[in-house]
Write an enzyme that holds these catalytic residues in place. Structure first.
Site, PDB file in Angstrom:
ATOM      1  N   PHE A 126     -13.141  12.314   3.666  1.00  0.00           N
ATOM      2  CA  PHE A 126     -12.252  11.556   4.540  1.00  0.00           C
ATOM      3  C   PHE A 126     -11.298  12.532   5.215  1.00  0.00           C
ATOM      4  O   PHE A 126     -11.057  13.644   4.713  1.00  0.00           O
ATOM      5  CB  PHE A 126     -11.463  10.519   3.731  1.00  0.00           C
ATOM      6  CG  PHE A 126     -11.775   9.085   4.077  1.00  0.00           C
ATOM      7  CD1 PHE A 126     -13.084   8.635   4.124  1.00  0.00           C
ATOM      8  CD2 PHE A 126     -10.766   8.175   4.342  1.00  0.00           C
ATOM      9  CE1 PHE A 126     -13.382   7.305   4.414  1.00  0.00           C
ATOM     10  CE2 PHE A 126     -11.048   6.855   4.639  1.00  0.00           C
ATOM     11  CZ  PHE A 126     -12.361   6.420   4.677  1.00  0.00           C
ATOM     12  N   GLN A 243       1.353   3.961  11.653  1.00  0.00           N
ATOM     13  CA  GLN A 243       0.054   4.607  11.833  1.00  0.00           C
ATOM     14  C   GLN A 243      -0.866   3.760  12.706  1.00  0.00           C
ATOM     15  O   GLN A 243      -1.087   2.583  12.418  1.00  0.00           O
ATOM     16  CB  GLN A 243      -0.617   4.845  10.483  1.00  0.00           C
ATOM     17  CG  GLN A 243      -1.958   5.561  10.601  1.00  0.00           C
ATOM     18  CD  GLN A 243      -2.540   5.905   9.240  1.00  0.00           C
ATOM     19  OE1 GLN A 243      -3.252   5.100   8.649  1.00  0.00           O
ATOM     20  NE2 GLN A 243      -2.235   7.102   8.749  1.00  0.00           N
ATOM     21  N   HIS A 245      -4.523   3.551  13.485  1.00  0.00           N
ATOM     22  CA  HIS A 245      -5.818   4.030  13.025  1.00  0.00           C
ATOM     23  C   HIS A 245      -6.645   4.419  14.238  1.00  0.00           C
ATOM     24  O   HIS A 245      -6.681   3.692  15.231  1.00  0.00           O
ATOM     25  CB  HIS A 245      -6.528   2.930  12.228  1.00  0.00           C
ATOM     26  CG  HIS A 245      -7.675   3.407  11.403  1.00  0.00           C
ATOM     27  ND1 HIS A 245      -8.851   3.846  11.960  1.00  0.00           N
ATOM     28  CD2 HIS A 245      -7.837   3.525  10.063  1.00  0.00           C
ATOM     29  CE1 HIS A 245      -9.683   4.214  11.003  1.00  0.00           C
ATOM     30  NE2 HIS A 245      -9.089   4.023   9.841  1.00  0.00           N
ATOM     31  N   LEU A 259     -10.691  -3.279  12.315  1.00  0.00           N
ATOM     32  CA  LEU A 259     -10.859  -1.933  11.782  1.00  0.00           C
ATOM     33  C   LEU A 259     -12.310  -1.481  11.762  1.00  0.00           C
ATOM     34  O   LEU A 259     -13.216  -2.229  11.396  1.00  0.00           O
ATOM     35  CB  LEU A 259     -10.300  -1.884  10.355  1.00  0.00           C
ATOM     36  CG  LEU A 259     -10.279  -0.505   9.689  1.00  0.00           C
ATOM     37  CD1 LEU A 259      -9.312   0.416  10.412  1.00  0.00           C
ATOM     38  CD2 LEU A 259      -9.889  -0.637   8.220  1.00  0.00           C
ATOM     39  N   GLU A 262     -12.968   4.648   8.464  1.00  0.00           N
ATOM     40  CA  GLU A 262     -13.061   6.103   8.577  1.00  0.00           C
ATOM     41  C   GLU A 262     -14.313   6.639   7.897  1.00  0.00           C
ATOM     42  O   GLU A 262     -14.725   7.778   8.137  1.00  0.00           O
ATOM     43  CB  GLU A 262     -11.802   6.731   7.958  1.00  0.00           C
ATOM     44  CG  GLU A 262     -11.616   8.188   8.272  1.00  0.00           C
ATOM     45  CD  GLU A 262     -10.228   8.676   7.897  1.00  0.00           C
ATOM     46  OE1 GLU A 262     -10.092   9.878   7.598  1.00  0.00           O
ATOM     47  OE2 GLU A 262      -9.276   7.862   7.908  1.00  0.00           O
ATOM     48  N   ARG A 318      -5.333  11.193  10.537  1.00  0.00           N
ATOM     49  CA  ARG A 318      -5.445  10.080  11.474  1.00  0.00           C
ATOM     50  C   ARG A 318      -4.522  10.196  12.678  1.00  0.00           C
ATOM     51  O   ARG A 318      -4.885   9.796  13.798  1.00  0.00           O
ATOM     52  CB  ARG A 318      -5.169   8.761  10.734  1.00  0.00           C
ATOM     53  CG  ARG A 318      -6.297   8.360   9.805  1.00  0.00           C
ATOM     54  CD  ARG A 318      -5.927   7.127   9.002  1.00  0.00           C
ATOM     55  NE  ARG A 318      -7.065   6.688   8.193  1.00  0.00           N
ATOM     56  CZ  ARG A 318      -6.994   5.685   7.325  1.00  0.00           C
ATOM     57  NH1 ARG A 318      -5.857   5.035   7.145  1.00  0.00           N
ATOM     58  NH2 ARG A 318      -8.063   5.339   6.634  1.00  0.00           N
ATOM     59  N   HIS A 384      -2.272  -0.057  12.327  1.00  0.00           N
ATOM     60  CA  HIS A 384      -2.961  -0.215  11.048  1.00  0.00           C
ATOM     61  C   HIS A 384      -2.054  -0.216   9.836  1.00  0.00           C
ATOM     62  O   HIS A 384      -2.275  -0.968   8.883  1.00  0.00           O
ATOM     63  CB  HIS A 384      -3.992   0.918  10.914  1.00  0.00           C
ATOM     64  CG  HIS A 384      -4.818   0.865   9.674  1.00  0.00           C
ATOM     65  ND1 HIS A 384      -5.620  -0.216   9.348  1.00  0.00           N
ATOM     66  CD2 HIS A 384      -4.988   1.757   8.667  1.00  0.00           C
ATOM     67  CE1 HIS A 384      -6.242   0.008   8.206  1.00  0.00           C
ATOM     68  NE2 HIS A 384      -5.869   1.198   7.762  1.00  0.00           N
ATOM     69  N   ARG A 419      -0.156   8.720   6.695  1.00  0.00           N
ATOM     70  CA  ARG A 419      -0.934   8.508   5.473  1.00  0.00           C
ATOM     71  C   ARG A 419      -2.354   9.004   5.651  1.00  0.00           C
ATOM     72  O   ARG A 419      -2.994   8.709   6.657  1.00  0.00           O
ATOM     73  CB  ARG A 419      -0.961   7.019   5.100  1.00  0.00           C
ATOM     74  CG  ARG A 419      -1.833   6.731   3.891  1.00  0.00           C
ATOM     75  CD  ARG A 419      -1.788   5.269   3.493  1.00  0.00           C
ATOM     76  NE  ARG A 419      -2.392   4.383   4.471  1.00  0.00           N
ATOM     77  CZ  ARG A 419      -3.699   4.200   4.652  1.00  0.00           C
ATOM     78  NH1 ARG A 419      -4.573   4.886   3.935  1.00  0.00           N
ATOM     79  NH2 ARG A 419      -4.136   3.333   5.550  1.00  0.00           N
TER      80      ARG A 419
END
Length: 609
Positions: A126, A243, A245, A259, A262, A318, A384, A419
């Site tokens: 990730f 954030q 995304h 969404l 990822e 991100r 997000h 994050r």
């Protein structure tokens, strides 16, 4: 007043009341129960419907199942660097140290993880993580986590109050210290009120995304916990860090913002613009150049032999990826529907995609008529997650109000300014357990001096909840209209790229919405009345949106999820302080102050030398 009789007031007594039934709430409830407390979970929706299920990719934990070199120190360093060093170092340390045990614990409770060839829990790559460390169940990890925690909650006999919304926290007004005494709520089905009396309250209400027009968040995410904590006297930390995304659906309009995990990029997906160019190589920041592949050839080899562990640029944190996508779209190199392309079809076999990304395959097939095994997806940034939240003690998760705890997305400090993917689910497990244990221990200590709820405070909470039914002569405002306009304002003026002029304009508009919200009118009865429900949620959204915009205006730098076009780079001065928000003495205005960042011990600083 509403058109029906108020009826009797339902009341319950517990040691610990957890508000929210997502991953952190259920884990806190389990921990408090196992510590001997009488526990209740109060959730706005149905049990099992929490937004945790949208965290599809995996649980970040340095278990070393794929890479033996991985350990908590590397995970700690990745988390701090991903958050641009604004994280609370102690929270990041505890998280990295305890996450592996929490994952194994989940497995002992029945979670069915994907396995490696050796039979260990599988771990995937990730963004921002040096090693593959996300324990996963296909791309449905959050769903499996909720299923497991829910099953254990029910098996332990913990009381769950579903479709019940908390509107106020009640405090012990007769006590010398500032402490909570319970919560005031209503049943969404009937509109009847209920009082929960408890010395410990755990806020686990999630995020704030429904204040934005384009969001991956579900309808429950209206900043309830943030607002409840503020009104109870607690403070919020660094609310400017929102954030976006990098990958949400952009077409059709009915699912815009939904969404796209990822995991697609973690399993080999690449980003292309309308010209077919793999553009992320143009956006590698200096901070990550030593660890990021600088050519297509090197990146292509990465998934096969992890050469030098130099990662594809699609797996940057991100915030970096979202800004790059936003830049390509603004430069006119976007897709037909205003996004860019995410391509895994040319990288992986149809069998691999269907096995590793079953939810994504069905999501695009059913909602957009796109076969991701044969063609690229159109994606774009979507609101997000909020890194800011209730300021808490890193070891116990207690806020500045005695007996009030906050965990998960409604708490602040753990993730700094950005994050990393996968850290959310392990965050829920690690700090949910800690909060539950601390809440139970505090409640046990109040056995001889339980906080008491004043009937006058209950009457005030009831009057406030019913206010939309009796707006007076000037009452003419529709809550849906104000919410829609607020969402547009936040999207346009407090989005990915911000400026002082736009933020100042947003604060003027939010103030106007707050004034209009004083004249809401809701028709009908309290039973099955979504207009009333939104009217109550709207107060929370407006308060939290003001906090976000005010903090974003004050922080004159770009860091993590906060990008200022007029202050394009990070500022070391700002990197040493937090922004703390609280309500003023009148309870109507938001105060903001600067506060020094907690100093990291020298032995931890060595990991960044």
């Amino acid at each position: 007043m509403s058109g029906d009789a108020a009826g009797g007031l339902e009341s319950h007594d517990y040691d610990v009341v957890v508000i929210g039934a997502g991953g952190s709430g259920l884990r806190a409830a389990i921990a408090a129960h196992e510590a001997g407390a009488r526990v209740a979970v109060v959730c706005k929706s149905l049990l099992g419907k929490a937004h945790t299920v949208m965290a599809e990719g995996g649980i970040a934990a340095a278990m070393g199942n794929r890479w033996k070199e991985d350990n908590w120190e590397v995970h700690f360093r990745d988390t701090m660097r991903g958050g641009k060093m604004l994280n609370h170092w102690r929270m990041a340390q505890l998280h990295a140290q305890e996450a592996p045990d929490r994952v194994l614990e989940l497995e002992t409770w029945g979670a069915l993880f994907d396995r490696t060839e050796d039979g260990l829990i599988s771990q995937r790559d990730f963004g921002g993580h040096k090693y593959a460390r996300l324990a996963h169940v296909g791309d449905r990890t959050g769903l499996e986590m909720i299923r497991t925690l829910q099953q254990r909650t029910v098996a332990l006999g913990i009381d769950v109050f579903m479709e019940c919304t908390v509107t106020d926290l009640l405090k012990d007004t007769g006590a010398a210290e500032d402490r909570v005494a319970g919560a005031f709520a209503y049943w969404r089905e009937s509109g009847r009120f209920v009082v929960f009396r408890a010395p410990s309250i755990v806020l686990a209400t999630g995020g704030i995304g429904k204040s934005f027009k384009v969001t991956s968040n579900s309808w429950e995410y209206t900043g309830d916990g943030h607002a409840l904590a503020l009104r109870a006297g607690a403070s919020l930390l660094n609310m400017e860090f929102v954030q976006f995304h990098p990958t949400g659906m952009v077409w059709p309009p009915s699912v815009k913002g939904l969404l796209v995990t990822e995991s697609v990029r973690g399993d080999g997906g690449i980003l292309k613009n309308a010209d077919g160019k793999r553009f992320m190589f143009d956006y590698i920041p200096e901070f990550f150049k030593a660890e990021t592949a600088d050519s297509v050839e090197e990146a292509d080899r990465w998934y096969d032999d992890k050469i030098n562990n130099r990662r594809p640029p699609e797996l940057l944190p991100r915030d970096e990826v979202a800004r790059a996508i936003n830049s390509e779209i603004k430069a006119g190199r976007g897709s037909p529907h205003g996004g860019i392309f995410l391509d895994i079809a040319s990288r992986r076999s149809p069998e691999f995609i269907k096995r590793r990304l079953p939810s994504m395959y069905h999501q695009f097939k059913e909602l957009a008529d796109v076969d991701i095994t044969a063609e690229p997806m159109e994606i774009g940034p979507t609101c997000h997650y909020v890194m800011g939240g209730v300021e808490v003690d890193p070891d116990t998760e207690q806020s500045g109000v005695t007996g009030l705890y906050a965990v998960g997305e409604c708490s602040g400090g753990m993730h700094g300014s950005n994050r990393l993917g996968g850290n959310s689910l392990s965050d829920l497990l690690v700090f949910g357990r800690r909060a539950g244990e601390a809440a139970a221990a505090y409640a046990e200590g109040t056995a001889r001096s339980r906080p008491t709820v004043a009937e006058a405070d209950v009457a005030v909470a009831q009057e406030r909840a019913l206010a939309p039914f009796s707006g007076g002569e000037k009452a003419s405002e529709n809550p849906y209209t104000i919410q829609s306009e607020l969402q547009q304002t936040m999207n346009d003026l407090v989005g990915i790229i911000r400026t002082a002029a736009e933020l100042e304009e947003s604060l003027v508009e939010i103030e106007a919405y707050q004034e209009r919200a004083r004249h809401l009118i809701v028709e009908g009865h309290r039973q099955y009345n979504p207009g009333w429900h939104l009217a109550l949620d709207l107060a929370n959204m407006l308060l939290v949106s003001e906090c976000i915009a005010k903090a974003a205006l004050a922080r004159q730098e770009s860091r993590g999820g906060h990008t200022r076009d007029d202050f394009p780079g990070p500022d070391p001065t700002w990197g040493a302080k937090n922004l703390v928000l609280s309500l003023d003495a009148t309870g109507t205005g938001v105060n903001l102050k600067e506060q020094p960042l907690p100093v990291m011990p020298d032995e931890l600083k060595e990991y960044f030398a």
